[in-house]
Design a protein around this motif. Structure first.
Motif: not given
Length: 169
Positions: A127-132, A147-151
């Motif tokens: 699962t792709p994640v982005r933390w800022t 999180t991204s459900p679609d890559d």
């Protein structure tokens, strides 16, 4: 000599490139809001987030203690830690978050807009994640976890933490 003595580092002036996370060194009180993985409902709690220099001042590690309300209404404590190692050749940070429950996330950290920090990577399940880190000042910051459900096409907020630097005393 014990592990803590050899792991920790005393840094008075960070080496070039290390300021990105070095400015977070210290202890922070956090209001935490997150979406439960089980129910999808939003839950609130608090945390103490402590950042420190390690590995001869070439890395920044943190330990976070979360306090949430347990099913019985009493506080439950959980912990996790992140290691951040600067790669001067690439001009970015290698970031790994892990918890005693076996959860691990590997990310790449770099400066973000307006003095913030962007970190992107994937959980073990892909699962792709982005933390800022946003609105970073000497006394406070806002941390957002997506999180991204679609890559990576769309991003869903799953956690928000508002941190205030802990004062001495």
């Amino acid at each position: 000599m014990g592990l803590i003595e050899v792991l920790g580092a005393s840094v008075t002036e960070p080496r070039a490139g290390l300021e990105l996370y070095g400015r977070l060194v210290g202890a922070w009180d956090v209001n935490n809001r997150y979406r439960s993985l089980d129910s999808g409902e939003w839950t609130t709690g608090t945390a103490v987030w402590t950042f420190g220099w390690v590995l001869d001042g070439l890395a920044v590690q943190d330990v976070m203690w979360f306090t949430d309300r347990g099913a019985d209404g009493y506080p439950v404590r959980r912990t996790g830690s992140t290691m951040r190692l600067y790669d001067p050749g690439a001009g970015l940070w290698h970031v790994v978050w892990f918890s005693p429950r076996g959860h691990t996330v590997t990310l790449t950290g770099r400066p973000g807009p307006d003095g913030g920090i962007e970190q992107e990577g994937r959980r073990l399940d892909g699962t792709p994640v982005r933390w800022t880190f946003e609105d970073v000042t000497a006394e406070s910051f806002r941390w957002l976890g997506y999180t991204s459900p679609d890559d990576g096409t769309t991003w869903d907020l799953e956690q928000e933490m508002l941190a205030r630097r802990r004062t001495a005393g």
